[in-house]
Design a protein around this motif. Sequence first.
Motif, PDB file in Angstrom:
ATOM      1  N   MET A 277       0.707  -1.026   0.088  1.00 18.88           N
ATOM      2  CA  MET A 277      -0.012  -0.213   0.006  1.00 18.88           C
ATOM      3  C   MET A 277       0.858   1.308   0.128  1.00 18.88           C
ATOM      4  N   GLU A 278       2.084   1.041   0.697  1.00 21.58           N
ATOM      5  CA  GLU A 278       3.109   2.252   0.790  1.00 21.58           C
ATOM      6  C   GLU A 278       3.234   2.682  -0.912  1.00 21.58           C
ATOM      7  N   ARG A 279       3.778   1.650  -1.382  1.00 23.56           N
ATOM      8  CA  ARG A 279       4.183   1.810  -2.754  1.00 23.56           C
ATOM      9  C   ARG A 279       3.130   2.617  -3.731  1.00 23.56           C
ATOM     10  N   TYR A 280       1.986   2.247  -3.514  1.00 21.38           N
ATOM     11  CA  TYR A 280       0.999   3.048  -4.280  1.00 21.38           C
ATOM     12  C   TYR A 280       0.870   4.339  -3.881  1.00 21.38           C
ATOM     13  N   GLN A 281       0.682   4.533  -2.454  1.00 21.18           N
ATOM     14  CA  GLN A 281       0.645   5.889  -2.096  1.00 21.18           C
ATOM     15  C   GLN A 281       1.916   6.641  -2.462  1.00 21.18           C
ATOM     16  N   SER A 282       3.052   6.173  -2.420  1.00 19.01           N
ATOM     17  CA  SER A 282       4.423   6.794  -2.847  1.00 19.01           C
ATOM     18  C   SER A 282       4.097   7.181  -4.308  1.00 19.01           C
ATOM     19  N   PHE A 283       3.883   6.192  -5.302  1.00 18.95           N
ATOM     20  CA  PHE A 283       3.545   6.370  -6.458  1.00 18.95           C
ATOM     21  C   PHE A 283       2.481   7.691  -6.816  1.00 18.95           C
ATOM     22  N   GLY A 284       1.555   7.677  -6.130  1.00 14.07           N
ATOM     23  CA  GLY A 284       0.550   8.840  -6.320  1.00 14.07           C
ATOM     24  C   GLY A 284       1.157  10.071  -5.816  1.00 14.07           C
ATOM     25  N   PHE A 285       1.991  10.018  -4.638  1.00 13.78           N
ATOM     26  CA  PHE A 285       2.656  11.351  -4.054  1.00 13.78           C
ATOM     27  C   PHE A 285       3.512  11.766  -5.100  1.00 13.78           C
ATOM     28  N   LEU A 286       4.245  11.020  -5.889  1.00 17.46           N
ATOM     29  CA  LEU A 286       5.229  11.323  -6.948  1.00 17.46           C
ATOM     30  C   LEU A 286       4.510  11.884  -8.135  1.00 17.46           C
ATOM     31  N   LEU A 287       3.419  11.608  -8.487  1.00 14.50           N
ATOM     32  CA  LEU A 287       2.679  12.259  -9.404  1.00 14.50           C
ATOM     33  C   LEU A 287       1.882  13.666  -9.061  1.00 14.50           C
ATOM     34  N   LEU A 288       2.105  13.992  -7.977  1.00 11.09           N
ATOM     35  CA  LEU A 288       1.494  15.223  -7.404  1.00 11.09           C
ATOM     36  C   LEU A 288       2.193  16.393  -7.894  1.00 11.09           C
ATOM     37  N   PRO A 289       3.431  16.633  -8.050  1.00 10.31           N
ATOM     38  CA  PRO A 289       4.147  17.713  -8.529  1.00 10.31           C
ATOM     39  C   PRO A 289       3.995  17.752 -10.167  1.00 10.31           C
ATOM     40  N   HIS A 290       3.875  16.524 -10.663  1.00  9.93           N
ATOM     41  CA  HIS A 290       3.449  16.660 -12.272  1.00  9.93           C
ATOM     42  C   HIS A 290       2.142  17.206 -12.501  1.00  9.93           C
ATOM     43  N   PHE A 291       1.131  16.913 -11.491  1.00  7.98           N
ATOM     44  CA  PHE A 291      -0.021  17.159 -11.795  1.00  7.98           C
ATOM     45  C   PHE A 291      -0.381  19.002 -11.743  1.00  7.98           C
ATOM     46  N   LEU A 292       0.493  19.269 -10.585  1.00  6.62           N
ATOM     47  CA  LEU A 292       0.570  20.699 -10.280  1.00  6.62           C
ATOM     48  C   LEU A 292       1.012  21.505 -11.080  1.00  6.62           C
ATOM     49  N   VAL A 293       2.244  21.006 -11.799  1.00  6.01           N
ATOM     50  CA  VAL A 293       2.962  21.701 -12.903  1.00  6.01           C
ATOM     51  C   VAL A 293       2.088  21.856 -14.069  1.00  6.01           C
ATOM     52  N   THR A 294       1.376  20.760 -14.565  1.00  3.65           N
ATOM     53  CA  THR A 294       0.518  20.571 -15.703  1.00  3.65           C
ATOM     54  C   THR A 294      -0.647  21.562 -15.535  1.00  3.65           C
ATOM     55  N   ILE A 295      -1.139  21.555 -14.482  1.00  2.00           N
ATOM     56  CA  ILE A 295      -2.468  22.759 -14.215  1.00  2.00           C
ATOM     57  C   ILE A 295      -1.605  23.870 -14.361  1.00  2.00           C
ATOM     58  N   GLY A 296      -0.537  24.486 -13.675  1.00  8.67           N
ATOM     59  CA  GLY A 296      -0.222  25.669 -13.660  1.00  8.67           C
ATOM     60  C   GLY A 296       0.258  26.013 -15.374  1.00  8.67           C
ATOM     61  N   LEU A 297       0.743  25.106 -15.871  1.00 11.89           N
ATOM     62  CA  LEU A 297       1.143  25.518 -17.482  1.00 11.89           C
ATOM     63  C   LEU A 297      -0.172  25.674 -18.220  1.00 11.89           C
ATOM     64  N   VAL A 298      -1.342  24.758 -17.838  1.00 10.19           N
ATOM     65  CA  VAL A 298      -2.563  25.123 -18.615  1.00 10.19           C
ATOM     66  C   VAL A 298      -2.979  26.292 -18.148  1.00 10.19           C
ATOM     67  N   ILE A 299      -3.220  26.816 -16.837  1.00  2.62           N
ATOM     68  CA  ILE A 299      -3.631  28.290 -16.539  1.00  2.62           C
ATOM     69  C   ILE A 299      -2.824  29.368 -17.191  1.00  2.62           C
ATOM     70  N   TYR A 300      -1.509  29.008 -17.215  1.00  8.06           N
ATOM     71  CA  TYR A 300      -0.389  30.004 -17.849  1.00  8.06           C
ATOM     72  C   TYR A 300      -0.767  30.090 -19.280  1.00  8.06           C
ATOM     73  N   ASN A 301      -0.949  29.135 -19.926  1.00  5.66           N
ATOM     74  CA  ASN A 301      -1.260  29.249 -21.560  1.00  5.66           C
ATOM     75  C   ASN A 301      -2.782  29.755 -21.684  1.00  5.66           C
ATOM     76  N   THR A 302      -3.474  29.549 -21.021  1.00  6.30           N
ATOM     77  CA  THR A 302      -5.040  30.020 -21.074  1.00  6.30           C
ATOM     78  C   THR A 302      -4.839  31.786 -20.729  1.00  6.30           C
ATOM     79  N   MET A 303      -4.129  32.142 -19.798  1.00  6.93           N
ATOM     80  CA  MET A 303      -4.122  33.685 -19.754  1.00  6.93           C
ATOM     81  C   MET A 303      -3.124  34.285 -20.614  1.00  6.93           C
ATOM     82  N   LYS A 304      -2.106  33.489 -21.300  1.00  3.35           N
ATOM     83  CA  LYS A 304      -1.362  33.861 -22.268  1.00  3.35           C
ATOM     84  C   LYS A 304      -2.196  34.258 -23.618  1.00  3.35           C
ATOM     85  N   GLU A 305      -3.167  33.450 -23.940  1.00  2.54           N
ATOM     86  CA  GLU A 305      -3.950  33.478 -25.006  1.00  2.54           C
ATOM     87  C   GLU A 305      -4.785  34.531 -24.953  1.00  2.54           C
ATOM     88  N   HIS A 306      -5.346  35.050 -23.691  1.00  2.37           N
ATOM     89  CA  HIS A 306      -6.150  36.270 -23.361  1.00  2.37           C
ATOM     90  C   HIS A 306      -5.037  37.416 -23.542  1.00  2.37           C
TER      91      HIS A 306
END
Length: 84
Positions: free
Chosen positions: A1-30
Amino acid sequence: MERYQSFGFLLLPHFLVTIGLVIYNTMKEHGKSLSDLTGSYQQALIIAVLIGTLGIITSIVLWTKYIYGRSAKKLENILNEMDE
């Protein structure tokens, strides 16, 4: 179970950076930039990121507990019975 949780926690920064880039690109388009945000919007964005992060962490923990918790308890009981 710890491995699955660790994998999920490792994906968290990737998720946050992706969302940040989407927001940045949307603002840049406007034709706007992050510096154009007012103080209240910046605070709201920070609070939204914190709440989203806590929500994702909570969902990872509950996901592993719900999906793998029952099987892990059964396996633990079997191993304990074998030791006796």
